[in-house]
Design a protein around this motif. Sequence first.
Motif, PDB file in Angstrom:
ATOM      1  N   SER A  21      38.453  38.626  43.024  1.00 24.89           N
ATOM      2  CA  SER A  21      38.200  39.901  42.207  1.00 24.89           C
ATOM      3  C   SER A  21      39.360  40.677  42.336  1.00 24.89           C
ATOM      4  O   SER A  21      40.220  40.644  42.984  1.00 24.89           O
ATOM      5  N   LEU A  23      40.423  44.734  41.227  1.00 23.77           N
ATOM      6  CA  LEU A  23      39.960  46.061  40.743  1.00 23.77           C
ATOM      7  C   LEU A  23      41.195  46.858  40.387  1.00 23.77           C
ATOM      8  O   LEU A  23      42.322  46.829  40.942  1.00 23.77           O
ATOM      9  N   ASP A  73      34.453  42.873  34.082  1.00 24.20           N
ATOM     10  CA  ASP A  73      33.298  43.564  33.877  1.00 24.20           C
ATOM     11  C   ASP A  73      34.099  45.124  33.519  1.00 24.20           C
ATOM     12  O   ASP A  73      34.595  45.750  34.490  1.00 24.20           O
ATOM     13  N   GLU A  76      33.157  48.322  35.485  1.00 21.55           N
ATOM     14  CA  GLU A  76      33.452  48.123  36.995  1.00 21.55           C
ATOM     15  C   GLU A  76      35.224  48.275  36.853  1.00 21.55           C
ATOM     16  O   GLU A  76      35.572  48.193  38.118  1.00 21.55           O
ATOM     17  N   ASN A  77      35.909  48.171  35.761  1.00 19.38           N
ATOM     18  CA  ASN A  77      37.175  47.772  36.040  1.00 19.38           C
ATOM     19  C   ASN A  77      37.763  46.698  37.114  1.00 19.38           C
ATOM     20  O   ASN A  77      38.606  46.793  37.662  1.00 19.38           O
ATOM     21  N   THR A  78      36.700  45.704  36.710  1.00 15.00           N
ATOM     22  CA  THR A  78      37.067  44.745  37.786  1.00 15.00           C
ATOM     23  C   THR A  78      37.205  43.347  37.130  1.00 15.00           C
ATOM     24  O   THR A  78      36.422  42.989  35.954  1.00 15.00           O
TER      25      THR A  78
END
Length: 124
Positions: A21, A23, A73, A76-78
């Motif tokens: 992931s 972020l 996403d 979700e800024n991910t």
Amino acid sequence: QVQLVESGGGLVQPGDSLRLSCLASGYTFGSKVMGWFRQQDGKEREFVAAIAWSNSHTNYADSVKGRFTISRDNAENTLYLQMTNLNSEDTATYYCARGSICYLTSRSARYDHWGRGTQVTVSS
């Protein structure tokens, strides 16, 4: 300021799966191309995958095509990298990066912000 923070790396066995992931913060995440790169010890950083602002356009290095999936996403800024059927050649530090352009590219010079990386080690 722009920040990219990777997570999800670790030690896995050959054939295992792992999801990375990234972020993002400090900018409008959904407006930018995003990419994953990796760097093995003693080697230059290499392109892994890129994704446009929507999930509909992606690009992969031949070495990971069919095994890795990049997705995002925007709510979700991910940014994600799903990795399957891992092998020892996938051992590297993985970096996410923000594109400075509006098209998919494998050229690292076209990415203007980078995370610090997360280590993935594939070993039995």
